[in-house]
Design a protein around this motif. Structure first.
Motif, PDB file in Angstrom:
ATOM      1  N   SER A 271      -6.295 115.011 -25.001  1.00 53.61           N
ATOM      2  CA  SER A 271      -7.453 115.914 -24.941  1.00 53.61           C
ATOM      3  C   SER A 271      -8.736 115.147 -25.236  1.00 53.61           C
ATOM      4  N   TYR A 272      -8.633 114.159 -26.136  1.00 53.42           N
ATOM      5  CA  TYR A 272      -9.798 113.342 -26.492  1.00 53.42           C
ATOM      6  C   TYR A 272     -10.316 112.588 -25.284  1.00 53.42           C
ATOM      7  N   LEU A 273      -9.389 111.988 -24.531  1.00 53.69           N
ATOM      8  CA  LEU A 273      -9.793 111.223 -23.351  1.00 53.69           C
ATOM      9  C   LEU A 273     -10.442 112.125 -22.312  1.00 53.69           C
ATOM     10  N   ASP A 281     -17.197 117.297 -26.111  1.00 51.44           N
ATOM     11  CA  ASP A 281     -17.503 116.714 -27.422  1.00 51.44           C
ATOM     12  C   ASP A 281     -16.276 115.952 -27.901  1.00 51.44           C
ATOM     13  N   ALA A 282     -16.224 114.654 -27.574  1.00 53.12           N
ATOM     14  CA  ALA A 282     -15.060 113.840 -27.914  1.00 53.12           C
ATOM     15  C   ALA A 282     -14.907 113.687 -29.428  1.00 53.12           C
ATOM     16  N   LYS A 283     -16.026 113.591 -30.147  1.00 47.48           N
ATOM     17  CA  LYS A 283     -15.956 113.447 -31.602  1.00 47.48           C
ATOM     18  C   LYS A 283     -15.327 114.685 -32.242  1.00 47.48           C
ATOM     19  N   LEU A 284     -15.766 115.863 -31.828  1.00 50.37           N
ATOM     20  CA  LEU A 284     -15.177 117.103 -32.347  1.00 50.37           C
ATOM     21  C   LEU A 284     -13.711 117.182 -31.965  1.00 50.37           C
ATOM     22  N   MET A 285     -13.376 116.741 -30.761  1.00 50.01           N
ATOM     23  CA  MET A 285     -11.984 116.784 -30.318  1.00 50.01           C
ATOM     24  C   MET A 285     -11.121 115.914 -31.218  1.00 50.01           C
ATOM     25  N   ALA A 286     -11.616 114.721 -31.576  1.00 55.55           N
ATOM     26  CA  ALA A 286     -10.860 113.839 -32.470  1.00 55.55           C
ATOM     27  C   ALA A 286     -10.684 114.469 -33.847  1.00 55.55           C
TER      28      ALA A 286
END
Length: 310
Positions: A271-273, A281-286
């Protein structure tokens, strides 16, 4: 519940070992990416092909299982989309951050689900999860792409691009190949079957070690509404919805346990990728992935015990 926790504990410890190895620098970030690609493109496809090709679908409630999982996913998708205006109006969460909440709610980590099912239910549990993957992976990829295209600031992918992504997904390809072999009634030759067994035996430990390596505990400073909603809707509400539909479609026994496991595990690490590539929002996903993994240590045994007959 103690039985479920005991089955989950080895999975937790392997995840923790992956995290420790990554943080000590024994294996570097570039090397982890290579290991992740190995698991994604070879190890897990080998497991899925072998299981699906040899599976006796008549022994499993395939139609009811598929209907339960699809209805649960679509129901939560609609509910989260309906909740989006509230998130924006009350907490000021913009569209691109909402996409991470959506992915965190509906997607699942098949690596972790397979490991827990194998530990708790054995080969039958892995087979049931494999059937669930055949249904869930295409649906979840399409839903995630559509939501990211609509709410993230990214150029929407064309239909051809979407079909290409689905058609080149190694999980989907291995499942399709397994279904073709199964439907044709073809046996897997002994040497090939043994080869797949050797390759596949590395899939679960390697896959869940990669989950641990991807955890970023330093990102969990002050959980806000975006992080907490993206975490707890997945871990608490999704299993409840799945249990409701399981009762509607008459799912019981190990199949019910496998359904709850599938819907109670954290979201997929890729999901991050997808968030990074499509303007989410990759940061929120992480952060969501990390918090979900930590909290799931307590919620999965509870969900399996109270909802899955564990």
């Amino acid at each position: 519940m103690l039985t479920t926790f005991n089955a989950l504990l080895p999975v937790i410890l392997v995840i923790a070992s992956g995290h420790v190895i990554a943080r000590t620098g024994l294996i570097g970030p570039d090397q982890w990416r290579g290991i992740e690609r190995l698991a994604y493109y070879l190890l897990f496809p080998a497991v899925l092909f072998q299981i699906i090709a040899k599976l006796d679908f008549a022994t499993l409630p395939t139609a009811a299982l598929s209907a339960t999982l699809v209805c649960a996913i679509l129901t939560l998708s609609v509910l989260v989309l309906a909740f989006r205006p509230v998130l924006q109006r009350v907490w000021g969460i913009p569209g691109y951050r909402f996409t991470s909440i959506f992915q965190g709610t509906v997607r699942w980590n098949a690596f972790v689900a397979l490991a827990i099912a194998d530990s708790l239910l054995g080969e039958q549990g892995v087979a049931i999860i494999a059937v669930g993957m055949a249904v869930m992976i295409p649906l979840l990829n399409v839903l995630s792409i559509l939501v990211l295209s609509r709410y993230a600031h990214a150029e929407p992918p064309t239909l051809a691009k979407t079909l290409k992504d689905l058609g080149t997904n190694p999980f989907i390809l291995s499942i399709a190949a397994g279904l073709a072999v199964n439907a044709a009634g073809l046996p897997i030759p002994g040497p090939l079957d043994d080869t797949l067994t050797i390759i596949g035996s590395a899939a679960l430990p390697v896959g869940i070690m990669c989950v641990g390596a991807g955890l970023d505990l330093a990102s969990l400073r002050r959980p806000g509404p975006a992080l907490t909603s993206g975490t707890f809707i997945r871990l608490l509400v999704m299993p409840l919805v799945g249990a409701f539909y399981a009762s509607v479609f008459g799912i019981t026994g190990p199949a019910l346990t496998a359904v709850i496991i599938s819907l109670a595990v954290p979201a997929a690490s890729n999901s991050y990728l997808m968030a990074k590539l499509m303007g989410g929002d990759a940061k929120l996903m992480a952060e969501i992935l990390t918090l979900q993994t930590l909290v799931a240590v307590g919620t999965i045994p509870l969900m399996v015990y109270f909802l899955g007959g564990g």
